[in-house]
Scaffold this motif. Sequence first.
Motif, PDB file in Angstrom:
ATOM      1  N   SER A 266      -0.623  11.083  10.668  1.00  0.00           N
ATOM      2  CA  SER A 266      -0.242  11.236   9.256  1.00  0.00           C
ATOM      3  C   SER A 266       1.284  11.190   9.144  1.00  0.00           C
TER       4      SER A 266
ATOM      5  N   GLN B  70       0.856  -1.197   0.000  1.00  0.00           N
ATOM      6  CA  GLN B  70       0.000   0.000   0.000  1.00  0.00           C
ATOM      7  C   GLN B  70       0.892   1.247   0.000  1.00  0.00           C
TER       8      GLN B  70
ATOM      9  N   THR C 133       4.400   2.843   3.770  1.00  0.00           N
ATOM     10  CA  THR C 133       3.037   3.246   3.429  1.00  0.00           C
ATOM     11  C   THR C 133       2.823   4.657   3.949  1.00  0.00           C
ATOM     12  N   SER C 134       2.361   5.521   3.089  1.00  0.00           N
ATOM     13  CA  SER C 134       2.068   6.889   3.494  1.00  0.00           C
ATOM     14  C   SER C 134       0.632   6.964   3.978  1.00  0.00           C
TER      15      SER C 134
ATOM     16  N   THR D 157      -2.473   9.170   5.484  1.00  0.00           N
ATOM     17  CA  THR D 157      -3.029  10.517   5.655  1.00  0.00           C
ATOM     18  C   THR D 157      -4.334  10.403   6.418  1.00  0.00           C
TER      19      THR D 157
ATOM     20  N   GLY E 182      -0.027   4.304  -0.431  1.00  0.00           N
ATOM     21  CA  GLY E 182      -0.715   5.385   0.264  1.00  0.00           C
ATOM     22  C   GLY E 182      -2.053   4.924   0.795  1.00  0.00           C
TER      23      GLY E 182
ATOM     24  N   MET F  58       4.761   8.491   7.171  1.00  0.00           N
ATOM     25  CA  MET F  58       5.150   7.237   6.526  1.00  0.00           C
ATOM     26  C   MET F  58       5.301   6.173   7.594  1.00  0.00           C
TER      27      MET F  58
END
Lengths: 115, 117
Positions: A87, A8, A109-110, A112, A10, A89
């Motif tokens: 939020s 994933q 995975t970033s 947010t 993001g 990485m």
Amino acid sequence: AQKITQTQPGMFVQEKEAVTLDCTYDTSDPSYGLFWYKQPSSGEMIFLIYQGSYDQQNATEGRYSLNFQKARKSANLVISASQLGDSAMYFCAMREGGIGNQFYFGTGTSLTVIP
Amino acid sequence: DTGVSQDPRHKITKRGQNVTFRCDPISEHNRLYWYRQTLGQGPEFLTYFQNEAQLEKSRLLSDRFSAERPKGSFSTLEIQRTEQGDSAMYLCASSWGLAGSRGETQYFGPGTRLLVL
């Protein structure tokens, strides 16, 4: 073969909701440790949670828990009640318990968190 | 305990120049690691010390890279004849661990961001 795979790139989650970040690993060593780290935009890697290969129970640290499925070689991170400060990485890492002392990291995975 | 510190935090250099980074680990930690991280990637292992002994070095590390930990405390990472491909974040981490242990937790410094022009 990649030692750690994070599929994933993001993820988005609504504030106060739970989110699961996926991690699979590859090792033939029966003794290993699995780690999750958070890296905010400031760049510093922050340790979140650890799971040993022989641990019977899933690790938990506050709002973080590790869903460890040994047969599937997966170590997913679950963040409950997401906050805006989550939020960042997120990196999954593994250390094998033999002679080698390397830590292997995934590509991250970033996450947010949306208010 | 002030955590792991690294100096400098940022470095801009011209191609062909030498650069040296310093890492001060958590004082009671016997292990020290260097990593390189490029944009969009996870940290990549470079080398590892147990006390003053350099026990492992990545095959990816060219001869232009050298690291020392002379008294088992702080460590330096030197890059000679820098190339544009060396531009990255260089991370240092320390831990306390026994031989063969798998459960040690690494604590990272803030990193040194290198830009080679």
